[in-house]
Design an enzyme around this catalytic site. Structure first.
Site, PDB file in Angstrom:
ATOM      1  N   SER A  43      -9.497   1.584   3.042  1.00  0.00           N
ATOM      2  CA  SER A  43      -8.856   2.503   2.078  1.00  0.00           C
ATOM      3  C   SER A  43      -7.798   1.640   1.404  1.00  0.00           C
ATOM      4  O   SER A  43      -7.241   2.204   0.308  1.00  0.00           O
ATOM      5  CB  SER A  43      -8.097   3.611   2.843  1.00  0.00           C
ATOM      6  OG  SER A  43      -7.346   2.988   3.886  1.00  0.00           O
ATOM      7  N   LYS A  75       0.776  -1.130   0.114  1.00  0.00           N
ATOM      8  CA  LYS A  75       0.052   0.019   0.002  1.00  0.00           C
ATOM      9  C   LYS A  75       1.002   1.215  -0.047  1.00  0.00           C
ATOM     10  O   LYS A  75       2.043   1.360   0.648  1.00  0.00           O
ATOM     11  CB  LYS A  75      -0.744   0.130   1.205  1.00  0.00           C
ATOM     12  CG  LYS A  75      -2.133   1.094   1.083  1.00  0.00           C
ATOM     13  CD  LYS A  75      -2.842   0.926   2.560  1.00  0.00           C
ATOM     14  CE  LYS A  75      -3.849   1.970   2.384  1.00  0.00           C
ATOM     15  NZ  LYS A  75      -4.765   1.737   3.768  1.00  0.00           N
ATOM     16  N   SER A  92      -9.990  -0.632   7.258  1.00  0.00           N
ATOM     17  CA  SER A  92      -9.403  -0.366   5.646  1.00  0.00           C
ATOM     18  C   SER A  92      -8.498  -1.801   5.022  1.00  0.00           C
ATOM     19  O   SER A  92      -8.145  -1.818   4.227  1.00  0.00           O
ATOM     20  CB  SER A  92      -8.205   0.585   5.895  1.00  0.00           C
ATOM     21  OG  SER A  92      -8.954   2.151   5.909  1.00  0.00           O
TER      22      SER A  92
END
Ligand SMILES: [Zn+2]
Lengths: 486, 481
Positions: free
Chosen positions: A155, A80, A179
């Protein structure tokens, strides 16, 4: 046999050590897959192709030299884009960090490197991890591999989509209010948020420091255990990382839930949960019960305060964490500023997206003189009550079971106009972060071709028990073996 | 007219001289090219985390114990949020409601009386960087930032509003500096910024129990500046009140050149720092045994040392206070008395010629070229009669300038005292012969004339004649004539 890019890490490891394939071949298979589907999925912000191939060849040399390689050696991972990677752009999907290249690695990146993994690139996310659909990315929207018109969740949507679409074998995400777990559910993969303090946050660009935790996305529970083995552990660079020994998480991969006490909080099965999701969770409960688990209803009475509590604490911390993005030292700097205050204001006005601004304002307000006691301090107190709810439930139960998200993946644009609707998609996951305890989401079924996730919640540092229940469930279902057709 | 009482409280920042910064391994060394004593942590790059330097905690506890504080069992760090380009995170890690230490005090001397000044609290925090401008901040087309000082450990020491005059405030700051220096945790150099002081000042009609509205005074960079600024501010406030005006709560800055305090920002413009607990650091639970271990290693502090000097060396209280005001001065004194037992003689020279020369050259004792051994060798030369007290002053000035041994200077400059009776007698004869009128005056009973004659003999011998011999011989000759 499935394509290489759709295998699990442990399957690939077996092939590697049997010398049936090379790490370079795996790397090529995944990059070919990326080239084939990335236009549609848009999981990555940055690809690190050259580094990846160099690394894969290095692993191959080790295998050829007869070295025993660790279980994740040669395995393609996606990171990420809020974890710092030395020499590789780290943007948090924000315009304000569009050009930021860290001179250091996050501890998890170092650990994955030590474990022999091959980094494919950095994945898209909601800007600064603020969002539940990856639609708040400052760059572009990521598609759900099961239905490109739908969101991958957020997210960590880029990481979840990459694993689901065969653009990575495993990935790292971060979870502040759901997330990791929510996008794992939306994309039909396994996602685990560890206990707060189990994984070092050093090098993770902070959203809400007291809630953020890094965790893995994988295709099955075995890979999840392998990733945990690689990333958990005390880090002297993170004062909040727990100084404790970590077990071998694969030792928990037992097909056995007999006598385990599983509680189902009624607050997570009530209003606001899609009946189809409830149906799937109900079937999962029946399956686990049939395997010998003792399942009963329980209650977490302060659950309904989790959302407002979260939306005071997380923005408050964020308003301070994000103050450093001012254009002085790195990242985006607005042009034509009259003076330094004007430069701060223009840089931040132009550099941050609307959701980030909303949360900075919310957090600044909550911490302001005269409001602190009524908002922030009150939220801290409620946070303690929420934690006590879990403590009480865990006096009776080993594990709690709930939906991961109230519905399957929603349509792109469906909730962007209404922040509250968007926030509601995290109602099943937020409280776990507030309590600092671990939670895993595993594929538990499908509704109209869309995956649905089941969440298992554990005691502090109870990841092992979560893996045991998840592994057992996996042994009796095949949802984790399904792959989207792209 | 109403008489006013002054109320002063001080907030003092002291830089701790640990080797590395408070939350990262970067060096704290003073100077260095801009932005070379930095790392990702003190630059506040994305994703980095602070880790408390245990030495900082130890030093802070050491200072707090020396100031008679209670050390908290549970303490925590907080974020103080404000935007400024010298602050890389745009928040400062500090301590808000649970500081490291509370309820301390120190004693100052006021008109020969001991007065206790309370210390409200001591907390730890990180220093900020420095802005550099072309010319002044108002006219410079740009700002440059140097983050070398960012993250250097500080303690903030907040006093009670116990001081009643600028002199008391100065005495407090001087004592505070001495105590901290004794503990060895800071250099406390105001010129280098390792000791900084802000003051809260108010006045009230004498007898009133309520505090008046206070102002905060900043930018006082020396003890003298502190005293001048406070004196100015007290007068200003009294003048405002006497004209029927009201004091505005505000922050004012001391303008050293103009000798005035000027408004900087009003209460309305004051920052809302939005303090909240620092989530990247865990709370501190401070082990009592460790605190006691630190207490056990505290050195003798100024007050104790002063009392010992009075008892052991039989020094006047004034001498003992001056000599113990800095650790270096006191250490120098003790090295001297270890080599030479006449403590009062050592004290006289240290407080006299040595201090005068140090002040004149703007030096402190650590920069002094005269070693304790050299000073005491000189005193021994005086005792032996090799040099007179008068010559010693000349010799000492030369020692101070060159660092040479006193014997060498006496040799080189031919400053050995004349003790040859015959040689002095000859000079006496000459002087008497050349000053018949004065001799006559003396014999008529003018005592002052004797002094003149002594002076003439000393002049003729360039000060080297043994003064006692000169006296005796002069008297003998005068009375025999
Ligand atoms: Zn540093």
């Amino acid at each position: 046999m499935l394509e290489l890019y759709y295998l699990t890490a442990h399957e690939l490891h077996d092939l590697l050590v049997k010398k049936e394939i090379s790490a370079e071949e795996i790397c090529r298979a995944v990059f070919d897959r990326i080239d084939a589907v990335e236009d549609k999925i848009k999981a990555y912000v940055t690809l690190t192709r050259d580094k990846a191939f160099a690394r894969a060849r290095e692993i191959d040399r080790k295998i050829a030299a007869g070295e025993e390689v660790p279980p994740l050696a040669g395995i393609p991972v996606a990171i990420k884009d809020n974890m710092c990677t030395c020499g590789v752009r780290t943007t948090c999907s924000s315009k304000i960090l569009y050009n930021f290249v860290p001179p250091y690695n996050a501890t998890v990146v170092e650990k994955l490197e030590a474990a022999g993994t091959v980094m494919m690139g950095k994945t898209n996310m909601d800007e600064f991890a603020m969002g539940s659909s990856t639609e708040n990315s400052g760059f572009f929207v990521t598609a759900n591999p099961w239905d490109p018109d739908r969101v991958p969740g957020g997210s960590s949507g880029g990481s979840a989509a990459a694993v689901a679409a065969g653009e990575a074998i495993t990935a790292l995400g971060s979870d502040t209010g759901g997330s990791i777990r929510q996008p794992a559910a939306f994309c039909g993969v396994v996602g685990l948020k560890p206990t707060y303090g189990a994984v070092s946050r050093y090098g993770l660009v902070a959203f809400a420091s007291s809630l953020d935790q890094i965790g893995p996305f994988t295709r099955d529970v075995t890979d999840c255990a392998l990733m945990l083995n690689a990333i958990c552990g005390h880090d002297p660079l993170d004062s909040t990382s727990a100084p404790r020994d970590i077990p071998d998480f694969t030792s928990y991969l037992r097909n056995d839930v007999k006598g385990l006490k599983i509680g189902v909080p009624r607050e997570y099965m009530g209003e606001g949960i899609d009946p189809a999701v409830k149906e799937i969770i109900g079937q999962a409960i029946k399956l686990l019960a049939s395997l010998g688990a003792e399942i009963d209803e329980t209650t977490l009475p302060h659950s309904r305060y989790a959302l407002p509590t979260y939306y005071l604490i997380a923005p408050a911390e964020a308003s301070s964490n994000l103050a450093r993005y001012d254009g002085v030292r790195y990242g985006y700097r607005a042009e034509d500023a009259r003076d330094v205050v004007d430069m701060f204001m223009k840089t931040r006005s132009q550099g941050f997206g609307p959701e980030v601004k909303r949360r900075i304002m919310l957090g600044t307000y909550a911490l302001s003189a005269g409001y602190y006691d009524a908002y922030y301090l009150k939220a801290l107190k409620v946070r303690t009550l929420i934690k006590q709810d879990f403590d009480r439930a865990f006096e009776k139960f080993d594990v709690l079971l709930a939906p991961t998200a109230p519905s399957p993946a929603f349509k792109r644009g469906e909730k962007t106009g209404d922040p509250l609707q968007m926030y509601m998609s995290d109602i099943c996951t937020l409280a776990v972060n507030l309590a600092g305890i671990p939670g895993i989401s595993i594929p538990a079924g499908f509704v109209d071709g869309l995956p649905v996730g089941m969440q298992l919640i554990g005691k502090p540092f109870g990841e092992g028990t979560l893996l045991r229940v998840a592994y057992t469930f996996e042994q009796h279902t095949d949802y984790h073996r399904r792959r989207p057709s792209l | 007219m109403t008489e006013y009482e002054t109320i002063i409280g001080l907030e003092v920042h002291v830089e701790l001289k640990t080797k590395s910064k408070i939350f990262c391994p970067s060096t704290t060394e003073f100077g260095g090219d801009p932005n070379t004593h930095v790392c990702p942590v003190c630059l506040g790059l994305p994703g980095v985390l602070p880790v408390l330097n245990k030495k900082v905690l130890e030093y802070a506890i050491r200072a707090a114990l020396a100031l008679n504080c209670e050390i908290a069992e549970y303490s925590k760090f907080d974020r103080k949020n404000y935007y400024y380009p010298d602050l890389p995170k745009n928040y400062q890690i500090s301590q808000y409601d649970l500081p490291l230490a509370r309820n301390g005090f120190l004693n100052i001397e006021v008109n020969g009386q001991t007065k206790r000044i309370g210390i409200t609290r001591i907390h730890m925090e990180e220093d900020a960087g420095k802005l550099i401008h072309q010319g002044t901040i108002a006219t410079s087309p740009y700002s440059l930032v140097d983050y070398n000082r960012t993250g250097v450990p500080l303690i903030e020491i907040v006093s009670e509003p116990d001081m009643r005059s600028p002199e008391e405030a100065r005495a407090y700051l001087e004592k505070l500096k001495a105590i901290i220096q004794y503990t060895g945790v800071s250099d406390c150099k105001m010129e280098e910024g390792s000791l900084r002081c802000d003051a809260n000042v108010s006045v009230r009609p004498r007898g009133s129990r309520e505090f008046g509205t206070k102002t905060e005074i900043k930018n006082m960079n020396s003890f003298k500046a502190l005293q001048r600024a406070l004196a100015y501010e007290v007068e200003r406030q009294i003048a405002v009140l006497q004209e029927g005006g009201r004091i505005v709560q505000e922050t004012r800055t001391w303008d050293e050149n103009k000798g005035v305090t000027l408004p900087m920002r009003s209460k309305e413009e004051a920052h809302d720092y939005r303090y909240f607990p620092e989530p990247d650091l865990v709370p501190l639970v401070i082990d009592r045994r460790w605190v006691e271990e630190i207490r056990a290693t505290l050195p003798e502090l100024p007050d104790e040392r002063r009392n010992r000097y009075i008892k052991r060396y039989d020094l006047p209280a004034y001498d003992a206070t001056v000599l113990t005001a800095t650790k270096e001065m006191a250490d120098y004194f003790e090295e001297c008395v270890a080599l030479y037992p006449n403590a009062k003689a050592v004290s006289n020279w240290m407080m006299g010629d040595l201090s005068r020369l140090l002040n004149a050259h703007n030096m402190d004792i650590t920069q002094c070229k005269v070693s304790p051994r050299q000073l005491t060798d000189m005193l021994k030369l005086m005792d032996k009669g090799t040099i007179s007290g008068k010559i010693a002053k000349t010799v000492f000035e030369e020692m101070f300038a060159t660092g040479k041994d006193p014997e060498q200077i006496v040799q080189e400059k031919g400053l050995v005292q004349i003790t040859d009776e015959g040689a002095i007698a000859a000079v006496v004869e000459e002087v008497l012969a050349g000053n018949a009128k004065v001799v006559e005056d003396y014999l008529k009973g003018k005592d002052r004339a004797f002094g003149f004659l002594v002076g003439q003999v000393m002049k003729a011998t360039r000060g080297k004649a043994n003064p006692e011999l000169v006296n005796r011989l002069l008297k003998e000759k005068l009375h025999s004539s």
